[in-house]
Structure formats: structure tokens, C-alpha cells
Design a protein around this motif. Structure first.
Motif, PDB file in Angstrom:
ATOM      1  N   ASP A  37       0.834  -1.213   0.000  1.00  0.00           N
ATOM      2  CA  ASP A  37       0.000   0.000   0.000  1.00  0.00           C
ATOM      3  C   ASP A  37       0.862   1.253   0.000  1.00  0.00           C
ATOM      4  O   ASP A  37       0.542   2.242  -0.670  1.00  0.00           O
ATOM      5  N   ALA A  38       1.953   1.228   0.752  1.00  0.00           N
ATOM      6  CA  ALA A  38       2.841   2.389   0.809  1.00  0.00           C
ATOM      7  C   ALA A  38       3.474   2.641  -0.563  1.00  0.00           C
ATOM      8  O   ALA A  38       3.564   3.787  -1.024  1.00  0.00           O
ATOM      9  N   GLU A  39       3.909   1.568  -1.208  1.00  0.00           N
ATOM     10  CA  GLU A  39       4.504   1.722  -2.543  1.00  0.00           C
ATOM     11  C   GLU A  39       3.472   2.219  -3.550  1.00  0.00           C
ATOM     12  O   GLU A  39       3.772   3.072  -4.388  1.00  0.00           O
ATOM     13  N   LEU A  40       2.230   1.709  -3.463  1.00  0.00           N
ATOM     14  CA  LEU A  40       1.176   2.136  -4.374  1.00  0.00           C
ATOM     15  C   LEU A  40       0.836   3.606  -4.167  1.00  0.00           C
ATOM     16  O   LEU A  40       0.633   4.359  -5.134  1.00  0.00           O
ATOM     17  N   LEU A  41       0.774   4.049  -2.908  1.00  0.00           N
ATOM     18  CA  LEU A  41       0.496   5.441  -2.597  1.00  0.00           C
ATOM     19  C   LEU A  41       1.587   6.353  -3.143  1.00  0.00           C
ATOM     20  O   LEU A  41       1.316   7.434  -3.684  1.00  0.00           O
ATOM     21  N   GLU A  42       2.832   5.915  -3.027  1.00  0.00           N
ATOM     22  CA  GLU A  42       3.940   6.702  -3.541  1.00  0.00           C
ATOM     23  C   GLU A  42       3.864   6.844  -5.055  1.00  0.00           C
ATOM     24  O   GLU A  42       4.134   7.906  -5.622  1.00  0.00           O
ATOM     25  N   LYS A  60       1.083   6.783  -6.851  1.00  0.00           N
ATOM     26  CA  LYS A  60      -0.011   7.710  -7.142  1.00  0.00           C
ATOM     27  C   LYS A  60       0.419   9.157  -6.922  1.00  0.00           C
ATOM     28  O   LYS A  60       0.068  10.052  -7.697  1.00  0.00           O
ATOM     29  N   ARG A  61       1.185   9.394  -5.857  1.00  0.00           N
ATOM     30  CA  ARG A  61       1.652  10.760  -5.577  1.00  0.00           C
ATOM     31  C   ARG A  61       2.554  11.265  -6.699  1.00  0.00           C
ATOM     32  O   ARG A  61       2.434  12.400  -7.153  1.00  0.00           O
ATOM     33  N   LYS A  62       3.450  10.399  -7.157  1.00  0.00           N
ATOM     34  CA  LYS A  62       4.345  10.799  -8.244  1.00  0.00           C
ATOM     35  C   LYS A  62       3.569  11.089  -9.520  1.00  0.00           C
ATOM     36  O   LYS A  62       3.862  12.048 -10.238  1.00  0.00           O
ATOM     37  N   LYS A  63       2.548  10.263  -9.796  1.00  0.00           N
ATOM     38  CA  LYS A  63       1.755  10.462 -11.008  1.00  0.00           C
ATOM     39  C   LYS A  63       0.975  11.769 -10.938  1.00  0.00           C
ATOM     40  O   LYS A  63       0.913  12.521 -11.918  1.00  0.00           O
TER      41      LYS A  63
END
Length: 211
Positions: free
Chosen positions: A135-140, A142-145
């Protein structure tokens, strides 16, 4: 026969063939005492092949036991036969040990192969740890995108900005017509009925402003 007084001789004893025709072998040296067979002969191992120290010790103990049990009787044949059987046992033990080692290596290889395909067994604890990391990697991501999209929106130029940056756009239509030359076709039929159109005089238009 090494000597007759006292009688001393050697006998080489070889096991039956084991795995890959391997054998174990020993050479025994016997010396008759003055009162033999009422007293045990002297004996020793003068050479050996494929025997370890424990095997040599076991053979000496076996000779001692057999000599005591056969005291008063001619015993050399009995002693040699006992050693022969012992060597055959050693060959069987070597074969069994090697088979066990081979099976152990195969089991270890199979276990390693299973670990390679099955990986680590899933438990609630390691699943939750993995889920949190995922989840942390997925959130990161999304933030970059979102940041990239926001940056792309800021960098998007308006038509006016494009013209200001590239003055070639000022004459792009003219250049297109020049390059087209005589290949530009006009449909004259569109203008044949111009007289039939009811066009208001510009001066009659209340919103008309000559300026």
C-alpha cells in the motif's frame, strides 16, 4: 611364512566386492607361542586398505575375543574367517552410509526446489507486513503520477504563448497557400446563387457601425 622358529606367517584377508567393485582388505600377522594352541597366538595388522582407525580397532578386539573363545583348539582358520565376515560387514556399512548420504543430498535438493517454487509460507503476520509495504509503494506511485500531471498542466502553453515563442506560426497559413500553389481548388458553384440571397444593406442594419 616369515619364519619357522617361532612359526610366523601373514594372511591377507579381502572382503567381497562392494559398490563400484570396491573392497576392504587387511593383512594379518600371526606368531605361534610355545604352548599354542593352549595359549593364544600373537597377532597384529601389518597393512590395511580402505579401513579407518575405528575399523582397525574393531578387528583387533574381534581377534582377541575369538582367540579366547577357541583357546585349546587350532584357531587360525576361525580367526581369519571371523575377520573375513567383519570386512564384509564393513563393506555393507560403507554402502549403506553412501546410500544414506545420497538420499540426504536428494532430500536437500528436493527441499530447496520446493522452497524455490513455493516460497515463504503465508501467515497473517507476514501478509499484513507485505500489505502495508504494498500500500505504501502504491500510494507513492499515485503521488508521483499526480505530481507529474500537475506539473504537465502548469507547463501546458496557451495559443498566445505558442505564437510568442514561435513567430513562424504568424505566417503558417500564408506559407501553406504558397506551398499549395495551383493545387488549391475553389468550388465556384457556391457563389453562383449569390444574387438570389436576400442580403440586408449594411446601412439598414441598426447595429451597423462604419467605424
Amino acid at each position: 611364512v616369515l619364519s619357522e622358529k617361532p612359526t610366523t606367517f601373514t594372511i591377507t584377508v579381502t572382503s567381497e566386492a562392494g559398490e563400484n567393485d570396491e573392497t576392504v582388505q587387511t593383512t594379518l600377522k600371526f606368531t605361534y607361542r610355545e604352548k599354542y594352541p593352549d595359549e593364544t597366538p600373537l597377532y597384529e595388522i601389518v597393512s590395511q586398505e580402505n579401513l579407518d582407525d575405528n575399523d582397525v580397532t574393531d578387528i583387533i578386539k574381534l581377534l582377541e575375543q575369538q582367540a579366547e573363545e577357541n583357546l585349546g583348539m587350532v584357531m587360525i582358520f576361525t580367526l581369519v574367517s571371523a575377520v573375513q565376515e567383519k570386512l564384509n560387514e564393513i563393506v555393507d556399512q560403507i554402502k549403506t552410509r553412501r546410500e544414506e548420504e545420497k538420499k540426504q543430498k536428494e532430500r536437500e535438493a528436493e527441499e530447496e526446489e520446493k522452497q524455490r517454487f513455493h516460497g515463504t509460507p503465508v501467515t497473517i503476520e507476514n501478509f499484513l507486513n507485505w500489505k502495508a509495504k504494498f500500500d505504501a509503494e502504491l500510494l507513492e506511485i499515485k503521488r508521483k503520477k499526480m505530481k507529474e500531471e500537475e506539473q504537465a498542466g502548469k507547463n501546458k502553453l496557451s495559443g498566445k504563448q505558442l505564437f510568442e515563442m514561435d513567430h513562424n506560426l504568424d505566417t503558417s497559413d500564408i506559407q501553406f497557400l504558397e506551398e499549395a500553389g495551383n493545387s488549391v481548388e475553389v468550388d465556384e458553384s457556391l457563389f453562383q446563387e449569390m444574387d438570389d440571397l436576400e442580403l440586408e444593406d449594411e446601412e439598414d442594419d441598426p447595429d451597423y457601425n462604419p467605424v
